[in-house]
Design a protein around this motif. Structure first.
Motif, mmCIF file in Angstrom:
data_model
loop_
_atom_site.group_PDB
_atom_site.id
_atom_site.type_symbol
_atom_site.label_atom_id
_atom_site.label_comp_id
_atom_site.label_asym_id
_atom_site.label_seq_id
_atom_site.Cartn_x
_atom_site.Cartn_y
_atom_site.Cartn_z
ATOM 1 N N SER A 25 45.055 41.830 35.635
ATOM 2 C CA SER A 25 44.499 43.072 36.167
ATOM 3 C C SER A 25 44.724 43.187 37.670
ATOM 4 O O SER A 25 44.450 42.243 38.419
ATOM 5 C CB SER A 25 42.992 43.132 35.873
ATOM 6 N N ASP A 70 47.020 45.464 34.143
ATOM 7 C CA ASP A 70 46.079 46.552 33.897
ATOM 8 C C ASP A 70 45.502 47.075 35.215
ATOM 9 O O ASP A 70 45.312 46.324 36.171
ATOM 10 C CB ASP A 70 44.932 46.070 33.012
ATOM 11 N N GLU A 71 45.220 48.378 35.243
ATOM 12 C CA GLU A 71 44.528 49.047 36.348
ATOM 13 C C GLU A 71 45.362 49.184 37.620
ATOM 14 O O GLU A 71 44.850 49.642 38.647
ATOM 15 C CB GLU A 71 43.203 48.347 36.682
#
Length: 363
Positions: A25, A70-71
């Protein structure tokens, strides 16, 4: 991936096949294009500044995004990017008041020895400056990156990630040099020459370059210095005070030495400001004549040019595109990763401005 690994301070690096993790992330995997060899890297590799071992050096780099976790919102695969060691969180008091280079949060900026992103035969290979650019790939937080236009040359772009950002930023953000003023720069390596470029952008009326190598002083003139002093056998302070009829408005020290820090302060005119950019050895103490402070003379430090790199780096590269910022002169030599130890040895002579490692990305 191939990477240069420091196993013990002061000993040659070895080229190893290091395992790198997949991006988690907020992390970005970058294929390294170019990495500059900075004197700061030498200070860590020779043990002047302690660092957990083993580790991969390098903090001035450009590359191409290969994958994102992610993100991640700032970049996507295929984007061209420049890395910067002044990783920011965006929510601490320093960040929200316009000082991201002084970010106080541990969230994105992992302290030395904390990151677990690389390994060799099961042993952790530590990351340096949240980047570790002397490797074919970098796994870093997205807040250590800025996206740049794809038409910009990645070799020049790499330089802007540290030396140019530090020098120009010190002029613009830290000292706030005003048009028509007089500037002196002590030490004409990558940072010092970038101070000269910054002083030109700021409209300084007189720019004085000081070094011990005529080759660097000649380069300083090409970048915009109006006067040069070779300080091999003389203390230039009195000559500069005489030349400027009272001293300079701004001085910049880019060597990290007690003697040159003292010179930077003594050559100031009343109301002048000295900015120290060099990396001083831990424990070094500096002394300045107290009576000189009476007439509003000031001395200050600047971390990475007090930058706001997500804004500054694209601006600097746009100045380069327009011909207002000269970067081509800064590249002393291009080497392969396997030549990195030779590149470090060259730093001791002081002649190179910036050697860059070419990872042969084809871009």
């Amino acid at each position: 991936m191939k990477a240069a690994v420091v196993w013990k301070a002061g000993e040659p690096m070895t080229i190893e096949n290091v395992t790198i993790e997949k991006p988690k992330s907020r992390e970005v995997l970058v294929r390294t294009a170019y990495a500059g060899i900075c004197h700061s890297d030498l200070h860590f590799a020779d043990g002047t500044y302690p660092h957990p071992m083993p580790y991969i050096p390098g903090h001035e780099a450009s590359g191409i995004v290969e994958a994102v976790g992610d993100e991640v919102t700032h970049v996507k695969p295929g984007d061209h990017v420049v890395g910067c060691l002044s990783v920011f969180c965006g929510h601490c008091s320093q960040c929200v008041t316009g000082h991201p280079s002084l970010c106080e949060s541990p969230d994105p900026k992992l302290p030395a020895g904390v990151a677990r992103r690389m390994s060799l035969n099961g042993e952790v290979i530590h990351q340096s400056s949240n980047l570790s650019a002397f490797a074919e790939q970098m796994l870093i937080h997205e807040h250590a990156l800025v996206k740049i236009d794809k038409d910009l040359p990645l070799d020049r772009a790499a330089l802007v990630g540290c030396g140019v950002l530090t020098g120009v930023g010190a002029v613009i953000h830290a000292a706030k040099v005003v048009p028509g003023s007089t500037v002196a720069v002590i030490g004409c390596g990558g940072v010092g020459l970038s101070v000269i470029s910054g002083a030109v952008l700021a409209g300084a009326g007189r720019i004085i370059a000081i070094d011990r190598l005529d080759s660097k002083l000649e380069l300083a003139k090409q970048l915009g210095a109006t006067d040069v002093f070779n300080a091999t056998d003389v203390d230039p302070v009195n000559d500069i005070i005489e030349l400027t009829k009272g001293g300079v408005h701004y001085s910049f020290e880019a060597l990290g030495l007690k003697q040159t820090a003292d010179q930077a302060f003594r050559m100031l005119r009343m109301g002048g400001t000295a900015t120290l950019l060099g990396m001083f050895k831990p424990g070094n103490k500096l002394e300045f004549e107290g009576s000189l402070f009476i007439k509003d003379r000031k001395i200050q430090g600047s971390s990475m040019g007090s930058n706001q790199f997500r804004v500054d780096i694209p601006n600097l590269l746009n100045f380069y595109r327009q011909g207002r910022l000269k970067l081509d002169h800064l590249i002393s030599d291009r080497i392969e990763l396997e030549q990195v130890n030779e590149g470090f040895k060259n730093l001791y002579g002081g002649a190179p401005v910036r050697q860059i490692i070419d990872f042969h990305t084809g871009v």
